[in-house]
Write an enzyme that holds these catalytic residues in place. Structure first.
Site, mmCIF file in Angstrom:
data_model
loop_
_atom_site.group_PDB
_atom_site.id
_atom_site.type_symbol
_atom_site.label_atom_id
_atom_site.label_comp_id
_atom_site.label_asym_id
_atom_site.label_seq_id
_atom_site.Cartn_x
_atom_site.Cartn_y
_atom_site.Cartn_z
ATOM 1 N N ASP A 121 -4.393 -4.897 5.608
ATOM 2 C CA ASP A 121 -4.818 -5.708 4.290
ATOM 3 C C ASP A 121 -3.502 -6.429 3.998
ATOM 4 O O ASP A 121 -2.600 -6.157 3.938
ATOM 5 C CB ASP A 121 -5.232 -4.836 3.243
ATOM 6 N N SER A 137 0.988 -1.238 -0.082
ATOM 7 C CA SER A 137 -0.016 0.061 -0.080
ATOM 8 C C SER A 137 0.782 1.202 0.047
ATOM 9 O O SER A 137 1.791 1.174 -0.971
ATOM 10 C CB SER A 137 -0.863 -0.045 1.218
ATOM 11 N N HIS A 155 -2.318 -1.140 -3.499
ATOM 12 C CA HIS A 155 -3.468 -0.152 -3.554
ATOM 13 C C HIS A 155 -3.359 0.994 -4.441
ATOM 14 O O HIS A 155 -2.435 1.893 -4.075
ATOM 15 C CB HIS A 155 -3.671 0.340 -2.046
#
Length: 331
Positions: free
Chosen positions: A131, A12, A39
């Site tokens: 995540d 991310s 992401h």
């Protein structure tokens, strides 16, 4: 028997820079396919495949739905789509968001674990929140390899730190040490006795990501109802423990781990507070207009009534303004 031929990497915040450091050390002859989930915003193009092509020797692209898996390629999840791994091919779908993201790392990791079991190596790099933790846990349960960027080496350590908290990782390494390990694993055959049967939960959750109708209809069987609503759709959430990791799913498939749910609730609260502030401002504006009309018609009772509404709305706006400023200061 092939080695760890499916390498899945999730990142991310700070992930693009991390991947540009990994890509140059992955040789063109690596006997594995590399899947990258970064992401990214849902709108606009992603330049990550081009960036990775320039950075290293491997070709890179956004896969199309149904593309065959080929060794020596980097596949990058396209914007606003999950990249799911099936035996021999890739499934690209706008399935329900996980942890507020699409593409989601967990969705790719989970389907890789289902399709390839111990032949998967999962890597969680720099990023905020958590995540990738549930997906790495699924890989580990299927006897794949679980690797994280050492939190001390990550500019945003939350994702790898979360993975280390809930998953018995095989290695926590500085970024520079990750590519050599991946190359070794690609040539290293897993123990043929290591594969474990796929759990019903793993199969069901992978099916939900694929938008399989039967799986979605069974989503609420995963766990017991939770006293929270889904930030994405407003539906009822169900909660369950995945090992020690508290997780949530709603009846249409949106999924959250604990930190991600808290973050999404914060976003929802912020949106709702601003909507309430706008509504109060409109109420005060309309009351002022009606007060002027009442004054024009010498309606003193109506003028007093609207003045009270204006005072009440302004008081409520001030309280909301203080709450919004306090939230911004604590962010």
């Amino acid at each position: 028997m092939p080695g760890h031929e499916i390498i899945v990497i999730g990142a991310s915040a700070g992930g693009i820079e991390a991947m540009t450091k990994i890509a140059p050390d992955l040789p063109a002859t690596i006997p594995a396919a590399i899947f990258v989930v970064q992401h990214i915003p849902a709108t606009g193009p992603s330049m990550l495949p081009e960036i990775l092509r320039r950075a290293g020797a491997l070709p890179a692209r956004h896969p199309a739905d149904g593309d065959a898996i080929e060794h020596g390629w980097i596949y990058v999840a396209p914007p606003d789509h999950h990249m799911l791994i099936e035996p021999g091919h890739i499934h690209v779908v706008r399935g329900p968001k996980e942890n507020g993201f699409r593409p989601a790392i967990d969705a790719t990791f989970r389907t890789a674990a289902r399709a390839y079991g111990p032949r998967v190596a999962g890597v969680v790099l720099t990023g905020m929140l958590d995540d990738g933790t549930a997906g790495l846990l699924a890989i580990k349960r299927r006897r794949g390899m679980a690797i994280v960027q050492a939190p001390a080496d990550a500019p945003f350590p939350s994702m790898p730190a979360s993975a280390m908290r809930y998953v018995e990782v095989d290695a926590a390494l500085a970024l520079v040490d990750i590519p050599p390990l991946l190359v070794r694993l690609a040539h290293q055959q897993p123990d043929p006795e290591s594969e474990v049967p796929m759990s019903e939960q793993l199969d069901l959750e992978a099916g939900i990501s694929e938008m399989d109708r039967e799986a979605i209809e069974r989503a609420d069987t995963l766990a017991k109802p939770a006293p929270f609503s889904c930030p994405d759709c407003g539906g009822v959430l169900a909660e369950f423990y995945d090992g020690d990791l508290l997780r949530f799913r709603c009846q249409v498939g949106h999924a959250f781990s604990q930190e991600s749910l808290l973050a999404c609730q914060t976003e929802t609260l912020d949106r709702d507070l601003w909507a309430a502030f706008r509504s109060l401002d409109e109420r005060a504006t309309l009351a002022r207009r009606l007060a002027r009309d009442a004054q024009r018609f010498n309606d003193s009772v109506g003028e007093r009534r609207f003045a009270q509404l204006i005072e009440q709305a302004e008081w409520q706006k001030q309280r909301l303004r203080q709450a919004l400023l306090k939230e911004q200061a604590g962010a």
